[in-house]
Motif scaffolding. Structure first.
Motif, PDB file in Angstrom:
ATOM      1  N   PRO A  23       6.229  21.659  34.441  1.00 24.02           N
ATOM      2  CA  PRO A  23       6.803  23.007  34.424  1.00 24.02           C
ATOM      3  C   PRO A  23       6.910  23.586  35.836  1.00 24.02           C
ATOM      4  O   PRO A  23       6.073  23.315  36.696  1.00 24.02           O
ATOM      5  N   LEU A  24       7.935  24.366  36.048  1.00 24.93           N
ATOM      6  CA  LEU A  24       8.168  25.036  37.333  1.00 24.93           C
ATOM      7  C   LEU A  24       7.741  26.496  37.219  1.00 24.93           C
ATOM      8  O   LEU A  24       8.048  27.163  36.234  1.00 24.93           O
ATOM      9  N   GLN A  25       7.054  26.983  38.255  1.00 28.76           N
ATOM     10  CA  GLN A  25       6.710  28.397  38.340  1.00 28.76           C
ATOM     11  C   GLN A  25       7.087  28.893  39.713  1.00 28.76           C
ATOM     12  O   GLN A  25       6.748  28.263  40.735  1.00 28.76           O
ATOM     13  N   ALA A  26       7.792  30.009  39.768  1.00 28.29           N
ATOM     14  CA  ALA A  26       8.223  30.580  41.044  1.00 28.29           C
ATOM     15  C   ALA A  26       8.299  32.093  40.907  1.00 28.29           C
ATOM     16  O   ALA A  26       8.299  32.654  39.816  1.00 28.29           O
ATOM     17  N   LEU A  27       8.327  32.759  42.065  1.00 33.93           N
ATOM     18  CA  LEU A  27       8.569  34.202  42.124  1.00 33.93           C
ATOM     19  C   LEU A  27       9.919  34.430  42.787  1.00 33.93           C
ATOM     20  O   LEU A  27      10.236  33.799  43.801  1.00 33.93           O
ATOM     21  N   LEU A  28      10.696  35.324  42.222  1.00 35.55           N
ATOM     22  CA  LEU A  28      12.018  35.665  42.766  1.00 35.55           C
ATOM     23  C   LEU A  28      12.033  37.157  43.083  1.00 35.55           C
ATOM     24  O   LEU A  28      11.786  37.989  42.208  1.00 35.55           O
ATOM     25  N   PHE A  29      12.305  37.484  44.338  1.00 34.21           N
ATOM     26  CA  PHE A  29      12.396  38.865  44.799  1.00 34.21           C
ATOM     27  C   PHE A  29      13.871  39.226  44.976  1.00 34.21           C
ATOM     28  O   PHE A  29      14.598  38.564  45.723  1.00 34.21           O
TER      29      PHE A  29
END
Length: 231
Positions: free
Chosen positions: A222-228
């Motif tokens: 699984p991929l986890q990221a933060l997008l601003f």
């Protein structure tokens, strides 16, 4: 345009009890090419030994977001908040005209890892504020912080939005960027394809002058990221 910042190029700090990686200039790490991006000023990836932490110190005129990746933070501040922030939870502390707080690893045996994020506010002064929430792990984009608290998100004092991105292997997510705005994508875990580039844990991408783009999980986990989403 997509500009990549690889994890190994970040600033580093080693205090024994604290290991930190700085995406932007912070404390003794200074790089004029990486002073921030729009109103995003700090992303520190901190690892804290058991029982160690940050003694009482002050902030003002900053929106400070903490996101716990492993372990738990014991938080105390001068407005009377005493909380434990556990893995998966987000905290937004609006420093306003001034606040004192401390942050310690709440465990006697486990390492704490968390991201500390600073966003410059669009107003100075005002009452300090505190918010805390677990947004779960729903697939796709989940709004975590926004200027109006939309969809149950934390409310910040800036025209910016923070999303959590979760993608299963092979899954993709489109993001539409409004004219005049830009994005910053920080990978927490997994392998992300953005345009024609692939980035991994700790890597980040600045995205500007691009009305829409696709985020795709090209890894086996699984991929986890933060997008601003920034003005």
């Amino acid at each position: 345009m997509i500009d990549i910042r690889h994890a190994e190029s970040r600033g580093k700090a080693d205090f024994g009890w604290l290991q930190s990686r700085h995406s932007f200039s912070f404390a003794s790490y200074y790089d004029p090419a990486h002073m921030g991006f729009s109103d995003l000023r700090v992303i520190n990836d901190d690892r804290v030994l058991p029982r160690a932490g940050f003694d009482t110190h002050g902030h003002r005129d900053m929106e400070i977001i903490s996101y716990v990746l492993a372990g738990a933070i014991r938080h105390r501040d001068s407005t009377g908040n005493e909380e434990v922030l556990r893995a998966g939870e987000f905290q937004l502390m609006s420093a306003g005209r001034g606040i004192l707080h401390s942050e310690f690893n709440a465990s006697d045996s486990e390492e704490l890892r968390f991201l500390q994020i600073w966003i410059e506010p669009n107003q100075r002064g005002g009452e300090p504020g505190y918010q805390q929430k677990d947004f779960g792990m729903a697939p796709g984009l989940t709004l975590v912080a926004s200027p109006d608290g939309a969809d149950g998100s934390l409310q910040m004092r800036q025209d910016a939005r923070l999303y959590q991105l979760i993608l299963a292997p092979g899954a993709a997510q489109e993001f539409s960027q409004q004219p005049g705005r830009c994005s910053y994508v920080h990978v927490v875990s997994g392998q992300l394809q953005l345009g024609d580039v692939e980035i991994g844990p700790g890597d980040a991408a600045k995205v500007s002058a691009q009305p829409a783009y696709t985020l795709r999980n090209v890894g086996s986990e699984p991929l986890q990221a933060l997008l601003f989403d920034l003005a």
